[in-house]
Design an enzyme around this catalytic site. Structure first.
Site, PDB file in Angstrom:
ATOM      1  N   LYS A 186      26.505  42.701  37.587  1.00 18.89           N
ATOM      2  CA  LYS A 186      26.790  42.377  38.988  1.00 18.89           C
ATOM      3  C   LYS A 186      27.075  43.643  39.792  1.00 18.89           C
ATOM      4  O   LYS A 186      26.674  43.758  40.958  1.00 18.89           O
ATOM      5  CB  LYS A 186      27.972  41.415  39.075  1.00 18.89           C
ATOM      6  CG  LYS A 186      28.374  41.050  40.499  1.00 18.89           C
ATOM      7  CD  LYS A 186      27.249  40.375  41.291  1.00 18.89           C
ATOM      8  CE  LYS A 186      27.607  40.182  42.766  1.00 18.89           C
ATOM      9  NZ  LYS A 186      28.692  39.234  42.990  1.00 18.89           N
ATOM     10  N   LYS A 254      35.086  46.854  47.475  1.00 21.84           N
ATOM     11  CA  LYS A 254      35.711  46.786  46.151  1.00 21.84           C
ATOM     12  C   LYS A 254      34.684  46.960  45.040  1.00 21.84           C
ATOM     13  O   LYS A 254      34.891  47.717  44.085  1.00 21.84           O
ATOM     14  CB  LYS A 254      36.446  45.447  46.011  1.00 21.84           C
ATOM     15  CG  LYS A 254      37.013  45.136  44.649  1.00 21.84           C
ATOM     16  CD  LYS A 254      36.139  44.158  43.848  1.00 21.84           C
ATOM     17  CE  LYS A 254      36.024  42.808  44.519  1.00 21.84           C
ATOM     18  NZ  LYS A 254      35.242  41.845  43.700  1.00 21.84           N
TER      19      LYS A 254
END
Length: 310
Positions: A186, A254
């Protein structure tokens, strides 16, 4: 823990598989809604219960803590915001889900999180004679609602195959390797996706400054090499100034931050990622401008500010 599908006495089925869900934000609520709509009994935990109102009205039960969810469910999903949230809802010794897992149950974390943390969770779950899958997703709120998410799963392949009836409700799952592999996949996906958004927004701005019709420009390049899924999702929204989030840009900051950090303390494992560093800087600009809750395609506003455009 080695296993195979014969370790499970019953196939996944709405009449006998109890599902738990931790986290009901934009993505989590839509994904949990698809599970509930398929007829599964659903127990949920939401830090903000009002965000779970639609699920509760559909017949889901509300639990008081992640541990309470785990104590009554066979398969528990989590979909929260940040790695520290994952650690809190899963590994807290009192209220965390792992503390109350029943032997043989499965924990699936769909949060985009730290690969090292995914391995830590897997080790803790294994000690409870249970199974863990890190399964972050890509596709935004549209993919979550439509069940077309790309699901990148790390863990034991046989467990992921056993869970396929649930994953099929959410999208297409691909086994990526051992624990942590889903999260690494991811993060790599986020690097590629961020580059797509930077390119689209910068191209649109250049076309505007050149006096082109932005809509005609997007239609002209859509079927060429510059066309992409990101363009299909975001192109028209940019033209309409619709910056509603399918996922908050602060989460992209993030995710790219995790890509730029060496997670295992091994300098040989560090990767030089100049593109990711630039993308993160640009998305950080959005957050600094107070736009951290916008969708990624709101990046056009950073380009506009840098060019002195209203």
């Amino acid at each position: 823990m080695a296993t195979n599908q014969s370790s499970y006495p019953n196939p996944i089925h709405p009449s006998r598989t109890r599902i738990g869900w931790i986290g009901t934000g934009i993505m989590g609520a839509a994904m949990a809604g698809r599970i509930r709509s398929a007829g599964y009994f659903l127990t949920i935990y939401a830090r903000t219960p009002s965000k779970a109102s639609t699920l509760l009205s559909s017949g889901a039960d509300l639990a008081s803590s992640p541990a309470s969810v785990a104590s009554c469910c066979d398969v528990i999903f989590s979909m929260v915001g940040h790695p520290h949230d994952v650690r809190s809802v899963l590994l807290d010794p009192i209220s965390g889900a792992v503390s109350s897992l029943s032997p043989g149950s499965v924990l699936i974390d769909c949060t985009t999180s730290d690969p090292a943390l995914a391995r830590e969770v897997a080790a803790a779950v294994s000690e409870k004679n249970c199974f863990s899958v890190d399964a972050p997703v890509s596709g935004g709120d549209v993919g979550a609602r439509d069940g077309t998410l790309a699901i990148m799963a790390g863990g034991e392949k046989e467990v992921i195959e056993w869970l396929s009836p649930l994953f099929d409700l959410l999208g297409k799952v691909t086994w990526m390797g051992p624990p942590g592999s889903g999260q690494s996949s991811k993060i790599a996906n986020q690097i590629a996706g961020a580059g797509n958004v930077v390119g689209i927004t910068e191209g649109i701005l250049f076309a505007r400054k050149a006096g082109l019709d932005e809509g005609v420009f997007l239609r002209a390049i859509r079927s060429g090499a510059a066309g992409s899924k990101a363009m299909e999702i975001f192109g028209q929204k940019i033209l309409e100034r619709d910056f509603a989030p399918g996922g908050f840009v602060e989460y992209m900051v993030k995710d790219l931050g995790m890509a730029l950090e060496s997670r295992d303390g091994d300098s040989d494992s560090a990767v030089v990622l100049p593109g990711a560093a630039l993308f993160r800087q640009m998305f950080t600009g959005m957050v600094a401008n107070g736009d951290g809750k916008m969708g990624l395609h709101g990046l056009i506003t950073v380009h506009e500010r840098m060019n002195g455009m209203p």
